[in-house]
Design a protein around this motif. Structure first.
Motif, PDB file in Angstrom:
ATOM      1  N   ALA A   3       0.836  -1.199   0.000  1.00 10.86           N
ATOM      2  CA  ALA A   3       0.000   0.000   0.000  1.00 10.86           C
ATOM      3  C   ALA A   3       0.875   1.255   0.000  1.00 10.86           C
ATOM      4  O   ALA A   3       0.574   2.232  -0.699  1.00 10.86           O
ATOM      5  CB  ALA A   3      -0.927  -0.011   1.209  1.00 10.86           C
ATOM      6  N   GLU A   4       1.956   1.230   0.782  1.00 16.17           N
ATOM      7  CA  GLU A   4       2.858   2.384   0.826  1.00 16.17           C
ATOM      8  C   GLU A   4       3.529   2.601  -0.520  1.00 16.17           C
ATOM      9  O   GLU A   4       3.688   3.734  -0.982  1.00 16.17           O
ATOM     10  CB  GLU A   4       3.921   2.161   1.913  1.00 16.17           C
ATOM     11  CG  GLU A   4       3.375   2.177   3.334  1.00 16.17           C
ATOM     12  CD  GLU A   4       4.477   1.985   4.356  1.00 16.17           C
ATOM     13  OE1 GLU A   4       5.657   1.861   3.930  1.00 16.17           O
ATOM     14  OE2 GLU A   4       4.179   1.953   5.559  1.00 16.17           O
ATOM     15  N   SER A   5       3.924   1.494  -1.158  1.00 13.18           N
ATOM     16  CA  SER A   5       4.565   1.602  -2.468  1.00 13.18           C
ATOM     17  C   SER A   5       3.602   2.186  -3.499  1.00 13.18           C
ATOM     18  O   SER A   5       3.982   3.047  -4.303  1.00 13.18           O
ATOM     19  CB  SER A   5       5.044   0.223  -2.928  1.00 13.18           C
ATOM     20  OG  SER A   5       5.612   0.287  -4.220  1.00 13.18           O
ATOM     21  N   MET A   6       2.353   1.728  -3.485  1.00 14.68           N
ATOM     22  CA  MET A   6       1.355   2.241  -4.417  1.00 14.68           C
ATOM     23  C   MET A   6       1.067   3.710  -4.162  1.00 14.68           C
ATOM     24  O   MET A   6       0.887   4.500  -5.095  1.00 14.68           O
ATOM     25  CB  MET A   6       0.068   1.412  -4.312  1.00 14.68           C
ATOM     26  CG  MET A   6       0.216  -0.028  -4.801  1.00 14.68           C
ATOM     27  SD  MET A   6      -1.320  -0.976  -4.676  1.00 14.68           S
ATOM     28  CE  MET A   6      -2.364  -0.053  -5.800  1.00 14.68           C
ATOM     29  N   PHE A   7       1.031   4.086  -2.889  1.00 15.64           N
ATOM     30  CA  PHE A   7       0.808   5.491  -2.544  1.00 15.64           C
ATOM     31  C   PHE A   7       1.961   6.361  -3.039  1.00 15.64           C
ATOM     32  O   PHE A   7       1.747   7.472  -3.556  1.00 15.64           O
ATOM     33  CB  PHE A   7       0.658   5.626  -1.020  1.00 15.64           C
ATOM     34  CG  PHE A   7       0.436   7.039  -0.559  1.00 15.64           C
ATOM     35  CD1 PHE A   7      -0.818   7.615  -0.649  1.00 15.64           C
ATOM     36  CD2 PHE A   7       1.491   7.800  -0.045  1.00 15.64           C
ATOM     37  CE1 PHE A   7      -1.028   8.927  -0.232  1.00 15.64           C
ATOM     38  CE2 PHE A   7       1.295   9.097   0.365  1.00 15.64           C
ATOM     39  CZ  PHE A   7       0.023   9.668   0.277  1.00 15.64           C
ATOM     40  N   VAL A   9       4.023   5.694  -5.619  1.00 14.28           N
ATOM     41  CA  VAL A   9       3.945   5.777  -7.077  1.00 14.28           C
ATOM     42  C   VAL A   9       2.844   6.731  -7.506  1.00 14.28           C
ATOM     43  O   VAL A   9       3.014   7.521  -8.443  1.00 14.28           O
ATOM     44  CB  VAL A   9       3.712   4.372  -7.683  1.00 14.28           C
ATOM     45  CG1 VAL A   9       3.432   4.475  -9.182  1.00 14.28           C
ATOM     46  CG2 VAL A   9       4.910   3.479  -7.432  1.00 14.28           C
ATOM     47  N   ALA A  10       1.702   6.684  -6.813  1.00 21.86           N
ATOM     48  CA  ALA A  10       0.599   7.588  -7.133  1.00 21.86           C
ATOM     49  C   ALA A  10       1.019   9.038  -6.925  1.00 21.86           C
ATOM     50  O   ALA A  10       0.654   9.925  -7.715  1.00 21.86           O
ATOM     51  CB  ALA A  10      -0.613   7.263  -6.260  1.00 21.86           C
ATOM     52  N   CYS A  14       1.199  11.993  -9.780  1.00 20.25           N
ATOM     53  CA  CYS A  14       0.535  13.297  -9.613  1.00 20.25           C
ATOM     54  C   CYS A  14       1.517  14.448  -9.828  1.00 20.25           C
ATOM     55  O   CYS A  14       1.186  15.437 -10.492  1.00 20.25           O
ATOM     56  CB  CYS A  14      -0.085  13.389  -8.218  1.00 20.25           C
ATOM     57  SG  CYS A  14      -1.537  12.344  -7.979  1.00 20.25           S
ATOM     58  N   VAL A  15       2.723  14.313  -9.279  1.00 20.84           N
ATOM     59  CA  VAL A  15       3.752  15.349  -9.455  1.00 20.84           C
ATOM     60  C   VAL A  15       4.070  15.534 -10.934  1.00 20.84           C
ATOM     61  O   VAL A  15       4.121  16.659 -11.443  1.00 20.84           O
ATOM     62  CB  VAL A  15       5.032  14.981  -8.669  1.00 20.84           C
ATOM     63  CG1 VAL A  15       6.183  15.914  -9.057  1.00 20.84           C
ATOM     64  CG2 VAL A  15       4.784  15.050  -7.173  1.00 20.84           C
ATOM     65  N   ASP A  16       4.264  14.414 -11.639  1.00 20.24           N
ATOM     66  CA  ASP A  16       4.627  14.481 -13.051  1.00 20.24           C
ATOM     67  C   ASP A  16       3.509  15.084 -13.901  1.00 20.24           C
ATOM     68  O   ASP A  16       3.763  15.889 -14.798  1.00 20.24           O
ATOM     69  CB  ASP A  16       4.984  13.085 -13.573  1.00 20.24           C
ATOM     70  CG  ASP A  16       6.268  12.547 -12.967  1.00 20.24           C
ATOM     71  OD1 ASP A  16       7.077  13.364 -12.480  1.00 20.24           O
ATOM     72  OD2 ASP A  16       6.467  11.314 -12.969  1.00 20.24           O
ATOM     73  N   LEU A  17       2.258  14.692 -13.613  1.00 21.14           N
ATOM     74  CA  LEU A  17       1.138  15.209 -14.400  1.00 21.14           C
ATOM     75  C   LEU A  17       0.943  16.704 -14.171  1.00 21.14           C
ATOM     76  O   LEU A  17       0.688  17.467 -15.118  1.00 21.14           O
ATOM     77  CB  LEU A  17      -0.143  14.452 -14.047  1.00 21.14           C
ATOM     78  CG  LEU A  17      -0.227  13.000 -14.527  1.00 21.14           C
ATOM     79  CD1 LEU A  17      -1.493  12.341 -14.018  1.00 21.14           C
ATOM     80  CD2 LEU A  17      -0.182  12.948 -16.047  1.00 21.14           C
ATOM     81  N   VAL A  18       1.063  17.130 -12.929  1.00 18.70           N
ATOM     82  CA  VAL A  18       0.918  18.558 -12.627  1.00 18.70           C
ATOM     83  C   VAL A  18       2.013  19.366 -13.311  1.00 18.70           C
ATOM     84  O   VAL A  18       1.758  20.420 -13.898  1.00 18.70           O
ATOM     85  CB  VAL A  18       0.946  18.792 -11.091  1.00 18.70           C
ATOM     86  CG1 VAL A  18       1.078  20.284 -10.782  1.00 18.70           C
ATOM     87  CG2 VAL A  18      -0.310  18.238 -10.444  1.00 18.70           C
ATOM     88  N   GLY A  72      11.328   5.744 -16.831  1.00 17.19           N
ATOM     89  CA  GLY A  72      12.371   5.116 -16.013  1.00 17.19           C
ATOM     90  C   GLY A  72      12.002   5.072 -14.551  1.00 17.19           C
ATOM     91  O   GLY A  72      10.848   5.240 -14.161  1.00 17.19           O
ATOM     92  N   ASP A  73      13.009   4.872 -13.708  1.00 20.52           N
ATOM     93  CA  ASP A  73      12.767   4.767 -12.276  1.00 20.52           C
ATOM     94  C   ASP A  73      12.467   6.136 -11.681  1.00 20.52           C
ATOM     95  O   ASP A  73      13.109   7.129 -12.047  1.00 20.52           O
ATOM     96  CB  ASP A  73      13.994   4.171 -11.571  1.00 20.52           C
ATOM     97  CG  ASP A  73      14.286   2.755 -12.036  1.00 20.52           C
ATOM     98  OD1 ASP A  73      13.316   2.044 -12.394  1.00 20.52           O
ATOM     99  OD2 ASP A  73      15.474   2.373 -12.053  1.00 20.52           O
ATOM    100  N   PRO A  74      11.511   6.219 -10.748  1.00 16.63           N
ATOM    101  CA  PRO A  74      11.218   7.501 -10.102  1.00 16.63           C
ATOM    102  C   PRO A  74      12.361   7.946  -9.206  1.00 16.63           C
ATOM    103  O   PRO A  74      13.186   7.131  -8.778  1.00 16.63           O
ATOM    104  CB  PRO A  74       9.950   7.209  -9.284  1.00 16.63           C
ATOM    105  CG  PRO A  74       9.991   5.737  -9.037  1.00 16.63           C
ATOM    106  CD  PRO A  74      10.626   5.139 -10.265  1.00 16.63           C
ATOM    107  N   ALA A  75      12.399   9.244  -8.933  1.00 23.32           N
ATOM    108  CA  ALA A  75      13.449   9.784  -8.078  1.00 23.32           C
ATOM    109  C   ALA A  75      13.252   9.345  -6.627  1.00 23.32           C
ATOM    110  O   ALA A  75      12.220   8.761  -6.266  1.00 23.32           O
ATOM    111  CB  ALA A  75      13.457  11.304  -8.176  1.00 23.32           C
ATOM    112  N   GLU A  76      14.239   9.649  -5.800  1.00 25.54           N
ATOM    113  CA  GLU A  76      14.197   9.210  -4.409  1.00 25.54           C
ATOM    114  C   GLU A  76      13.198   9.996  -3.586  1.00 25.54           C
ATOM    115  O   GLU A  76      12.788   9.555  -2.510  1.00 25.54           O
ATOM    116  CB  GLU A  76      15.589   9.331  -3.784  1.00 25.54           C
ATOM    117  CG  GLU A  76      16.636   8.448  -4.463  1.00 25.54           C
ATOM    118  CD  GLU A  76      18.018   8.637  -3.871  1.00 25.54           C
ATOM    119  OE1 GLU A  76      18.157   9.541  -3.019  1.00 25.54           O
ATOM    120  OE2 GLU A  76      18.940   7.896  -4.245  1.00 25.54           O
ATOM    121  N   SER A  77      12.816  11.170  -4.047  1.00 26.45           N
ATOM    122  CA  SER A  77      11.849  11.994  -3.320  1.00 26.45           C
ATOM    123  C   SER A  77      11.004  12.765  -4.316  1.00 26.45           C
ATOM    124  O   SER A  77      11.359  12.896  -5.496  1.00 26.45           O
ATOM    125  CB  SER A  77      12.566  12.965  -2.379  1.00 26.45           C
ATOM    126  OG  SER A  77      13.283  13.951  -3.122  1.00 26.45           O
TER     127      SER A  77
END
Length: 301
Positions: A3-7, A9-10, A14-18, A72-77
């Motif tokens: 659940a934490e991982s999905m949260f 990624v979500a 959201c950051v990328d779309l905005v 690719g892989d998401p950033a660390e934060s």
């Protein structure tokens, strides 16, 4: 844990779309600042279709660049993700603007695309949109090609952009030469300035196919952190070969698909946009077919 991982990624999504929406909106106002164009007036008051077509091409190109940046892989934060995407978005906007200037001053040096778009010349709008879309494909391919998020990677993107301009210029000069040969030395650019959307559509297909060819050539060259300039130069050389291959394949395919149809008369003289779209599709289709073939060669090496 799941659940934490999905949260997480979500949140990244959201950051990328905005940021994507902000970047495209920023691209519109960047044009206002750098070119002195009132986009609201051009689109809603003047109903300038040519400007709308050119702007849509630029926005699509920027979306391609952002899509490559968020891949690719998401950033660390969330902050690092926002910074990475923002940097590429800003670079993308700047490179697209530089590309538009090069297209106006070098590729089409017999008239001003900017002025013709202001005069609502749809042909000029299509040409500018084609250039933007091609650049978006090439820049996004360069971003996907590099394997590091550092200034060296950004420099490789810029270097690829510069070398790609030479290829695009070569294809533009080729189209001008073909037109002159078919019309007793007449100027292709003059025909475009007078407003022949069919010629512009054919050019769009050829230049977009060229960009896909440059992108496909990346399959043949691996990025090297130790020698990025050499790797990028080899990519440039492979790009020339793939672009030539696409052009030859398109000529062959056209002779079969459009048999008994005089494309010179239909597109150049009668401004038949239907035939022009078929020609454009043939160029792009050949690039699509070549891409997986080069990938097969890459995986077999």
């Amino acid at each position: 844990m799941l659940a934490e991982s999905m949260f997480w990624v979500a949140g990244i999504i959201c950051v990328d779309l905005v940021l994507a929406v902000i970047a495209i909106s920023g691209y519109r106002y960047f044009q206002t600042v750098t070119q002195g164009i009132n986009t609201t007036h051009e689109l809603s008051k003047k109903d300038n279709f040519a400007f709308g077509i050119a702007f849509a091409g630029g926005a699509l190109a920027l979306a391609q660049i952002i899509a490559a940046a968020v891949g690719g892989d998401p950033a660390e934060s969330y902050l690092n993700e926002a910074i990475n995407v923002s940097i590429y978005a800003i670079i993308g906007i700047v490179l697209l603007r530089v590309g538009a200037i090069v297209n106006d001053k070098m590729n089409f040096n017999h008239f001003s695309l900017k002025e013709e778009i202001s005069k609502e010349n749809i042909t000029a709008g299509i040409i500018q949109a084609a250039n933007y879309i091609a650049l978006g494909i090439i820049i996004s391919a360069a971003i996907n090609w590099i394997e590091v998020e550092s200034y060296e990677g950004l420099l490789s993107v810029v270097f690829t952009f510069v070398t790609a301009q030479a290829v695009l210029l070569g294809v533009t000069r080729y189209r001008a030469g073909v037109y002159a040969k078919r019309h007793n030395g007449a100027s292709w650019q003059d025909a475009l300035q007078k407003g022949n959307p069919a010629l512009a559509i054919r050019y769009l297909g050829h230049i977009v196919a060229t960009a896909f060819g440059i992108s496909a050539a990346a399959h043949l060259v691996s990025y090297s952190q130790a020698e990025p300039w050499i790797a990028a130069s080899v990519w440039f050389g492979c790009s020339i070969l793939t672009v030539i291959a696409i052009s030859l394949l398109a000529v062959f395919a056209r002779s079969i698909i459009l048999i008994r149809i005089n494309t010179t008369e239909e597109v150049d003289d009668q401004q038949n946009i239907g035939v022009a779209f078929i020609e454009a599709q043939i160029f792009v289709s050949m690039a699509f077919v070549l891409d997986p073939l080069l990938l097969i060669i890459d995986t077999s090496l």
